[in-house]
Write a protein that holds these residues in place. Structure first.
Motif, PDB file in Angstrom:
ATOM      1  N   PHE A  72      71.070 -34.181 -33.844  1.00  0.00           N
ATOM      2  CA  PHE A  72      71.337 -33.196 -32.799  1.00  0.00           C
ATOM      3  C   PHE A  72      70.921 -31.800 -33.248  1.00  0.00           C
ATOM      4  O   PHE A  72      71.026 -31.447 -34.428  1.00  0.00           O
ATOM      5  CB  PHE A  72      72.828 -33.182 -32.456  1.00  0.00           C
ATOM      6  N   SER A  73      70.496 -31.012 -32.257  1.00  0.00           N
ATOM      7  CA  SER A  73      70.157 -29.618 -32.529  1.00  0.00           C
ATOM      8  C   SER A  73      70.477 -28.798 -31.288  1.00  0.00           C
ATOM      9  O   SER A  73      70.487 -29.299 -30.162  1.00  0.00           O
ATOM     10  CB  SER A  73      68.679 -29.464 -32.885  1.00  0.00           C
ATOM     11  N   LEU A  74      70.770 -27.532 -31.516  1.00  0.00           N
ATOM     12  CA  LEU A  74      71.102 -26.611 -30.432  1.00  0.00           C
ATOM     13  C   LEU A  74      70.181 -25.401 -30.556  1.00  0.00           C
ATOM     14  O   LEU A  74      70.107 -24.767 -31.612  1.00  0.00           O
ATOM     15  CB  LEU A  74      72.564 -26.173 -30.531  1.00  0.00           C
ATOM     16  N   ASP A  75      69.499 -25.087 -29.451  1.00  0.00           N
ATOM     17  CA  ASP A  75      68.579 -23.940 -29.443  1.00  0.00           C
ATOM     18  C   ASP A  75      69.136 -22.868 -28.519  1.00  0.00           C
ATOM     19  O   ASP A  75      68.982 -22.957 -27.289  1.00  0.00           O
ATOM     20  CB  ASP A  75      67.195 -24.379 -28.970  1.00  0.00           C
ATOM     21  N   PRO A  76      69.795 -21.846 -29.067  1.00  0.00           N
ATOM     22  CA  PRO A  76      70.399 -20.810 -28.224  1.00  0.00           C
ATOM     23  C   PRO A  76      69.375 -19.928 -27.527  1.00  0.00           C
ATOM     24  O   PRO A  76      69.710 -19.197 -26.586  1.00  0.00           O
ATOM     25  CB  PRO A  76      71.230 -19.998 -29.224  1.00  0.00           C
ATOM     26  N   HIS A  77      68.126 -19.993 -27.972  1.00  0.00           N
ATOM     27  CA  HIS A  77      67.087 -19.159 -27.349  1.00  0.00           C
ATOM     28  C   HIS A  77      66.409 -19.862 -26.177  1.00  0.00           C
ATOM     29  O   HIS A  77      65.798 -19.212 -25.322  1.00  0.00           O
ATOM     30  CB  HIS A  77      66.050 -18.752 -28.392  1.00  0.00           C
ATOM     31  N   ALA A  78      66.504 -21.179 -26.138  1.00  0.00           N
ATOM     32  CA  ALA A  78      65.958 -21.944 -25.005  1.00  0.00           C
ATOM     33  C   ALA A  78      67.090 -22.167 -24.020  1.00  0.00           C
ATOM     34  O   ALA A  78      67.947 -23.039 -24.229  1.00  0.00           O
ATOM     35  CB  ALA A  78      65.371 -23.265 -25.488  1.00  0.00           C
ATOM     36  N   ARG A  79      67.119 -21.386 -22.967  1.00  0.00           N
ATOM     37  CA  ARG A  79      68.221 -21.438 -22.015  1.00  0.00           C
ATOM     38  C   ARG A  79      67.851 -22.332 -20.833  1.00  0.00           C
ATOM     39  O   ARG A  79      66.735 -22.293 -20.313  1.00  0.00           O
ATOM     40  CB  ARG A  79      68.578 -20.043 -21.508  1.00  0.00           C
ATOM     41  N   ILE A  80      68.807 -23.163 -20.423  1.00  0.00           N
ATOM     42  CA  ILE A  80      68.604 -24.081 -19.296  1.00  0.00           C
ATOM     43  C   ILE A  80      69.695 -23.840 -18.266  1.00  0.00           C
ATOM     44  O   ILE A  80      70.885 -23.808 -18.601  1.00  0.00           O
ATOM     45  CB  ILE A  80      68.635 -25.548 -19.760  1.00  0.00           C
ATOM     46  N   ASP A  81      69.288 -23.660 -17.029  1.00  0.00           N
ATOM     47  CA  ASP A  81      70.245 -23.417 -15.948  1.00  0.00           C
ATOM     48  C   ASP A  81      70.955 -24.728 -15.585  1.00  0.00           C
ATOM     49  O   ASP A  81      70.316 -25.725 -15.259  1.00  0.00           O
ATOM     50  CB  ASP A  81      69.543 -22.858 -14.717  1.00  0.00           C
ATOM     51  N   VAL A  82      72.274 -24.688 -15.665  1.00  0.00           N
ATOM     52  CA  VAL A  82      73.088 -25.849 -15.301  1.00  0.00           C
ATOM     53  C   VAL A  82      74.089 -25.393 -14.242  1.00  0.00           C
ATOM     54  O   VAL A  82      75.086 -24.750 -14.554  1.00  0.00           O
ATOM     55  CB  VAL A  82      73.829 -26.425 -16.528  1.00  0.00           C
ATOM     56  N   GLN A  83      73.762 -25.683 -13.005  1.00  0.00           N
ATOM     57  CA  GLN A  83      74.620 -25.306 -11.878  1.00  0.00           C
ATOM     58  C   GLN A  83      74.965 -23.807 -11.909  1.00  0.00           C
ATOM     59  O   GLN A  83      76.105 -23.402 -11.742  1.00  0.00           O
ATOM     60  CB  GLN A  83      75.902 -26.145 -11.883  1.00  0.00           C
ATOM     61  N   GLU A 110      84.540 -36.332 -29.104  1.00  0.00           N
ATOM     62  CA  GLU A 110      83.939 -36.389 -30.435  1.00  0.00           C
ATOM     63  C   GLU A 110      83.055 -35.163 -30.630  1.00  0.00           C
ATOM     64  O   GLU A 110      82.162 -34.893 -29.823  1.00  0.00           O
ATOM     65  CB  GLU A 110      83.066 -37.643 -30.578  1.00  0.00           C
ATOM     66  N   PRO A 111      83.289 -34.387 -31.695  1.00  0.00           N
ATOM     67  CA  PRO A 111      82.429 -33.220 -31.934  1.00  0.00           C
ATOM     68  C   PRO A 111      81.004 -33.643 -32.280  1.00  0.00           C
ATOM     69  O   PRO A 111      80.803 -34.638 -32.983  1.00  0.00           O
ATOM     70  CB  PRO A 111      83.110 -32.511 -33.114  1.00  0.00           C
ATOM     71  N   ILE A 112      80.033 -32.901 -31.782  1.00  0.00           N
ATOM     72  CA  ILE A 112      78.626 -33.099 -32.136  1.00  0.00           C
ATOM     73  C   ILE A 112      78.282 -32.073 -33.212  1.00  0.00           C
ATOM     74  O   ILE A 112      78.533 -30.881 -33.046  1.00  0.00           O
ATOM     75  CB  ILE A 112      77.700 -32.884 -30.917  1.00  0.00           C
ATOM     76  N   LYS A 113      77.699 -32.543 -34.313  1.00  0.00           N
ATOM     77  CA  LYS A 113      77.343 -31.650 -35.401  1.00  0.00           C
ATOM     78  C   LYS A 113      75.840 -31.689 -35.663  1.00  0.00           C
ATOM     79  O   LYS A 113      75.190 -32.724 -35.476  1.00  0.00           O
ATOM     80  CB  LYS A 113      78.110 -32.035 -36.672  1.00  0.00           C
ATOM     81  N   ASP A 114      75.304 -30.554 -36.070  1.00  0.00           N
ATOM     82  CA  ASP A 114      73.884 -30.503 -36.408  1.00  0.00           C
ATOM     83  C   ASP A 114      73.690 -30.892 -37.876  1.00  0.00           C
ATOM     84  O   ASP A 114      74.635 -31.322 -38.551  1.00  0.00           O
ATOM     85  CB  ASP A 114      73.297 -29.121 -36.112  1.00  0.00           C
ATOM     86  N   GLY A 115      72.466 -30.728 -38.376  1.00  0.00           N
ATOM     87  CA  GLY A 115      72.165 -31.125 -39.748  1.00  0.00           C
ATOM     88  C   GLY A 115      72.910 -30.346 -40.795  1.00  0.00           C
ATOM     89  O   GLY A 115      73.047 -30.808 -41.935  1.00  0.00           O
ATOM     90  N   GLN A 116      73.414 -29.163 -40.432  1.00  0.00           N
ATOM     91  CA  GLN A 116      74.166 -28.334 -41.369  1.00  0.00           C
ATOM     92  C   GLN A 116      75.670 -28.549 -41.260  1.00  0.00           C
ATOM     93  O   GLN A 116      76.462 -27.879 -41.927  1.00  0.00           O
ATOM     94  CB  GLN A 116      73.850 -26.846 -41.145  1.00  0.00           C
ATOM     95  N   GLY A 117      76.071 -29.484 -40.388  1.00  0.00           N
ATOM     96  CA  GLY A 117      77.484 -29.780 -40.230  1.00  0.00           C
ATOM     97  C   GLY A 117      78.216 -28.849 -39.286  1.00  0.00           C
ATOM     98  O   GLY A 117      79.449 -28.891 -39.210  1.00  0.00           O
ATOM     99  N   GLN A 118      77.468 -28.011 -38.557  1.00  0.00           N
ATOM    100  CA  GLN A 118      78.081 -27.098 -37.606  1.00  0.00           C
ATOM    101  C   GLN A 118      78.345 -27.811 -36.279  1.00  0.00           C
ATOM    102  O   GLN A 118      77.509 -28.606 -35.808  1.00  0.00           O
ATOM    103  CB  GLN A 118      77.174 -25.892 -37.364  1.00  0.00           C
TER     104      GLN A 118
END
Length: 230
Positions: A26-37, A131-139
């Motif tokens: 899993f990864s999260l990209d805070p700079h790539a914004r997606i409109d959700v409702q 269940e928490p989703i964590k990235d490769g750094q454990g965040q």
């Protein structure tokens, strides 16, 4: 004594199944914004798959299991629903909405712990697992949610349903046994079979009511009080 902890086992098994359907990192990209409702959310990805607005993921899970599913993406200190099979009271998908900070699940997943328990979600009562989703750094970057709707029958309907099912199976087997032994015309044997069938129904119903219905009703009441701030 937990003879009938089937609902909780079902939720836990479903949570494992949902997580297994997302086997990549899993990864999260805070700079790539997606409109959700109408809500701007960071792109949450599983491998190369973007989960925001990916309704096939949650809908397929619901078709296969009968439980609802949601994926939350973290944005700051909040978790927003970016895909879900849950419908609000107006029939629209419950996307773009945050995980209520007053829910016990919020504190647990924020600290990287899974949470299991009852929750009221858009007016319905669910037995849930977060269940928490964590990235490769454990965040912690998101949450996987599954829920079993127990709103309409927190146990009583289940008790009666199980009693009828068990009794039906016994009845069929008993009829086949009597037929095989030429006893279908024996009133004494038929009477005894009827008595045993009634006894089996009452016993099954009583056990299901005691070990399933009452605990579910207690959890239902407790979670409603918690949601109401009582």
């Amino acid at each position: 004594m937990r003879l009938f902890n089937g609902p909780q086992r079902r939720v836990n098994a479903a949570a494992r199944k949902f997580a297994a359907s997302l086997s990549g990192s899993f990864s999260l990209d805070p700079h790539a914004r997606i409109d959700v409702q109408g809500r701007s959310t960071p792109a949450l990805r599983n491998g190369a798959r973007t989960l925001n607005m990916d309704f096939a993921l949650a809908d397929e899970f619901t078709r296969e299991t009968g439980l609802v599913a949601t994926v939350f993406a973290r944005d700051g200190s909040d978790f927003f629903r970016v895909t879900t099979s849950i419908r609000k009271q107006d029939g629209e998908r419950a996307i773009g909405t945050p995980l209520d900070r007053s829910q016990p699940a919020y504190t647990d997943v924020l600290q990287g712990r899974a949470h299991t328990g009852y929750a009221i979600v858009f007016g319905k009562q669910y037995l849930t697992r977060y269940e928490p989703i964590k990235d490769g750094q454990g965040q912690v970057i998101g949450v996987l949610f599954v829920g079993l709707d127990v709103t309409s029958s927190p146990g009583m309907g289940l008790a009666a349903s199980m009693a009828w099912r068990v009794s039906a199976v016994y009845g069929v087997v008993e009829l086949l046994y009597l037929a095989a032994n030429g006893q279908l015309g024996n009133l004494q044997e038929m009477g005894m079979s009827g008595f045993m069938l009634a006894l089996l129904w009452v016993t099954t119903y009583s056990l299901m009511n005691h070990f399933v219905a009452q605990p579910l009703k207690a959890g239902h009441s407790a979670s409603q009080c918690m949601a109401s701030g009582i």
